[in-house]
Write a protein that holds these residues in place. Sequence first.
Motif, short mmCIF file in Angstrom:
data_model
loop_
_atom_site.label_atom_id
_atom_site.label_comp_id
_atom_site.label_asym_id
_atom_site.label_seq_id
_atom_site.Cartn_x
_atom_site.Cartn_y
_atom_site.Cartn_z
N PHE A 34 5.08 -6.12 4.33
CA PHE A 34 5.97 -5.82 3.20
C PHE A 34 5.69 -6.78 2.04
O PHE A 34 5.65 -6.38 0.87
CB PHE A 34 7.43 -5.94 3.62
CG PHE A 34 7.93 -4.83 4.49
CD1 PHE A 34 7.43 -3.55 4.37
CD2 PHE A 34 8.93 -5.05 5.43
CE1 PHE A 34 7.89 -2.51 5.17
CE2 PHE A 34 9.40 -4.03 6.23
CZ PHE A 34 8.88 -2.76 6.10
N ALA A 35 5.51 -8.06 2.37
CA ALA A 35 5.28 -9.06 1.32
C ALA A 35 3.97 -8.81 0.58
O ALA A 35 3.85 -9.16 -0.60
CB ALA A 35 5.27 -10.46 1.94
N SER B 8 -4.48 -0.88 -0.27
CA SER B 8 -4.98 -2.07 -0.98
C SER B 8 -3.89 -3.13 -1.03
O SER B 8 -3.14 -3.22 -1.99
CB SER B 8 -5.42 -1.69 -2.40
OG SER B 8 -4.33 -1.12 -3.11
N LEU B 9 -3.80 -3.92 0.04
CA LEU B 9 -2.79 -4.97 0.11
C LEU B 9 -3.14 -6.10 -0.85
O LEU B 9 -4.31 -6.37 -1.13
CB LEU B 9 -2.68 -5.50 1.54
CG LEU B 9 -2.21 -4.50 2.58
CD1 LEU B 9 -2.25 -5.11 3.98
CD2 LEU B 9 -0.80 -4.01 2.27
N ALA B 10 -2.12 -6.79 -1.33
CA ALA B 10 -2.33 -7.87 -2.29
C ALA B 10 -3.16 -8.98 -1.67
O ALA B 10 -3.06 -9.28 -0.48
CB ALA B 10 -0.98 -8.41 -2.75
N SER B 11 -4.02 -9.60 -2.51
CA SER B 11 -4.84 -10.73 -2.05
C SER B 11 -4.41 -12.02 -2.72
O SER B 11 -5.18 -12.97 -2.81
CB SER B 11 -6.32 -10.45 -2.34
OG SER B 11 -6.50 -10.26 -3.73
N CYS B 12 -3.19 -12.04 -3.21
CA CYS B 12 -2.69 -13.23 -3.86
C CYS B 12 -1.23 -13.43 -3.46
O CYS B 12 -0.63 -12.60 -2.79
CB CYS B 12 -2.83 -13.14 -5.37
SG CYS B 12 -1.91 -11.76 -6.09
N THR C 76 16.98 -3.57 -6.48
CA THR C 76 16.02 -4.54 -7.02
C THR C 76 14.71 -4.55 -6.24
O THR C 76 13.71 -5.08 -6.71
CB THR C 76 16.61 -5.96 -7.01
OG1 THR C 76 17.00 -6.30 -5.67
CG2 THR C 76 17.83 -6.03 -7.91
N THR C 77 14.72 -3.97 -5.02
CA THR C 77 13.53 -4.00 -4.16
C THR C 77 13.39 -2.68 -3.43
O THR C 77 14.38 -2.12 -2.97
CB THR C 77 13.63 -5.13 -3.12
OG1 THR C 77 13.90 -6.36 -3.79
CG2 THR C 77 12.33 -5.27 -2.35
N ILE C 78 12.17 -2.19 -3.36
CA ILE C 78 11.87 -0.98 -2.59
C ILE C 78 10.64 -1.27 -1.73
O ILE C 78 9.62 -1.77 -2.24
CB ILE C 78 11.60 0.23 -3.51
CG1 ILE C 78 12.84 0.58 -4.34
CG2 ILE C 78 11.18 1.44 -2.69
CD1 ILE C 78 12.62 1.70 -5.33
N PHE C 79 10.74 -0.95 -0.44
CA PHE C 79 9.61 -1.10 0.46
C PHE C 79 9.26 0.27 1.04
O PHE C 79 10.13 1.11 1.24
CB PHE C 79 9.92 -2.07 1.60
CG PHE C 79 10.07 -3.50 1.16
CD1 PHE C 79 8.99 -4.20 0.65
CD2 PHE C 79 11.29 -4.14 1.26
CE1 PHE C 79 9.13 -5.51 0.24
CE2 PHE C 79 11.43 -5.45 0.85
CZ PHE C 79 10.35 -6.14 0.34
N GLN C 80 7.97 0.44 1.34
CA GLN C 80 7.50 1.67 1.95
C GLN C 80 8.27 1.99 3.23
O GLN C 80 8.34 1.18 4.15
CB GLN C 80 6.00 1.52 2.27
CG GLN C 80 5.45 2.51 3.30
CD GLN C 80 5.22 3.88 2.70
OE1 GLN C 80 5.28 4.06 1.51
NE2 GLN C 80 4.94 4.85 3.54
#
Length: 820
Positions: free
Chosen positions: A479-480, A294-298, A508-512
């Motif tokens: 990623f964004a 479910s990727l962001a839509s905003c 401060t940031t974690i990505f899959q």
Amino acid sequence: MANFCCGLLTAKREPVPLKSVEVELEVKDHVATVISTLIYENKEDKPLEAVFVFPLPADAAVCHFSAKVGQTHVVAEVKEKQQAREEYDDALSSGQQAFLLEESDQSPDIFRLSVGSLPPGESASIRLEYVTELAVQADDGLRFCLPAVLNPRYQPPGSEGASVQVSSVPASMVPYTLSFSARVSSPRPVWKVESSSSLEPLQYLNPEQTQATVKLAAGHKFDRDVELLIYYKDAHQPSAVVEAGQDSATWRHGFVHGAKRLFFKLRHDTGSLMGDPVVMVSLYPEFPQAVMSSLASCGEFVFLLDRSGSMDCPTSHNKQEETRIGSAKDTLLLLLKSLPVGCYFNIYSFGSDFGHIFPKSEEYSEKSMEEALKKVEEMSADMGGTEILQPLKHIYSQPCIPNQPRQLFVFTDGEVCNTKEVINLVKKNAGSHRCFSFGIGEGASSALINGLAKEGGGHADFITGNDRMQPKVMQALRFALQPAVESISVTWDLPKEVSATVLSPPITTIFQGQRSLIYAQLSGKSSKAAEGCVTVKYSLAGHPSQNQLHFSLKPAGDTGLTVHRLAARTLIRSLELEEGLSRGQKDEAVKKKVVDLSVQSGVNSSFTAFIAVNKNNGQSIQGPMVRRDVPTPMFCGSPMTVYGSMCAPQDSEDSEDYEDYDNGYIQSFCEDFGMIETVKSKRCLKGKQIKKSIGKSAETPEPQQRRKDPLLQLVSLQKASGCWMLDAALASVLGKTSEEVEKSKPAPFLLKKVNKEVWATILALMWLHAFKTDAKVEWELLALKAASWLRAQNAPCMTECVAAGNALLGCNVQADALKI
């Protein structure tokens, strides 16, 4: 008079004392140790000082510098920078040989090596060693880059710091050779090693294929960056390496002369960074599939595009017909088509000035998307210099849109001098956005590109050699669109007599699937069988999550001091950034911490330098000394900006507007090493011509129509909602006529129960799945948007539509693959 016709010559017909560069690379899992040997030889009849300004990876920890002249071996010490410079100058004044290695004040990826008082007929072998972590790529490869190209970097008028002077020649004229070999080892099998340069076949050293060697093919010239992509089977697994500290007292040789050895003593007491064990923890978080689907839509997506003169260069040696600006424009097309409905966006471009398409970020719609695409198509590399600081300030001055997280994408060839100033600005605003940065072409500054992403909580990537920009950027968009990870904390579970002091900046940031590195100093005693545990907790899309790693506290036996040096470098960089942010307050206490840590660890910093003086070379060197600047390769041959002027290409038709140009030889760059010299770059636009070259005018020619590949043609036809129109343009991309497409409609369409856009969108999706699977990462997001639009239409008979599409296109795509 010396005979300057023999040996290696620069473009100014001056002898080059650097003869060859030999590089040995050792990669252990994701850590690289690099040993470079530079051979200098003075074939002139006067003593020489050879000065070589060259690039290194921005995050490299330089940990050894030595010189061998004849039978004498001199090992450098790390000292405060000004003290080291004075010792170097004093040594040369007294006729002694001296060697100085220092990092640029403005950018940590530029170094200056000075070899002083090299007598006539004498040779010197310089050994330089550094360690660095290898960045993880989107396809799970580990990227190593040996930078060779150092393009002139723009210094905006009035920016902080002085400039660095660099001698550059076109890449094809580099007068010294390179030999390069690599040894790779890992607990997991080495799958393959790829490179933008020609390699000899990979040689495995054991049956398990966990060790391998590879070399550059014969005849390689050091005229471009050498990039290796290393792939392991089973990709990357969480790991921890504990490294023992040095003994409380370590003897190090100062120099060797014949059988005579001199030593000096280093103290590393228990409780100090180098005396205690250090652990390096590598984590690769895996997010739940339900969240990832479910990727962001905003979001507010801000794209910042470099339009300086150097962006008109080819993307690489192998793609002379494709310019950096052209590739960036194609990428913007993909990005704009892939944005989710309901988001906001804006596009900035910059050079000596900057501009933006909309006064403020606009809501994504068909109207705003088409307006933006029209403006993008008109863009060219015509805006002069590379002043990235001002557009960043303007972006950060804009208020954030509620419930629309800001995502900044920066595209640049990274040729700026005020790197630290730019990175400090991004760090100050890190709480309001995430920054994704892309270095385009040979010579892009790793310090700038990696620094923007690191301090902006995003992801960095480089586009060199045969790389396509589009898949790397689209992976960053994924990623964004991932849910933002919040409330990150790190906890340690250790035996009660052991404590951990974290040396890395807070995560401060974690990505899959992306690596998170943690360095920690371990104090106290523990048994060899003891274990520790580190836990990273965070909130993902409102759900608490964690990743945990158990590890042995027993020190590894084959790492030397690699982990300590990387930890020291991490801490030094954090302190330097802290000092930069407090500039104006003259935070001498922070500077002193950096100097003390650099000297203790033997790792470079912006406040220290490596200095070696040969005090045992017998009689002093007589005669006046001649300086020789060793040139570095400069890839770009088209306009670039130097000190606010615009350097013209050699084949410019407006020759009357230019001063004399010295036979293709460009020597510019900011002088931040405290030695102001005359800028030798000529054939620059006169002041009255600068505005003409960076501003739009009535005479501005229409941009040439670039031939797009079929994929980009299809993408350009998609609407902001995700659908395609049924027209002749779509039929042409599909390789059919409009009549053939019309006749192939299934029965529901003929009865007008389904609109034409549904049929067109199904055909477009089927074409992508059938004929462009190799580029799926580029079109996957826009295909998901199209599938979402189709589902919203509630059109009947999708199975018949897919069958009719297969018959028309001559393929065999399953309906399930389309996700409709």
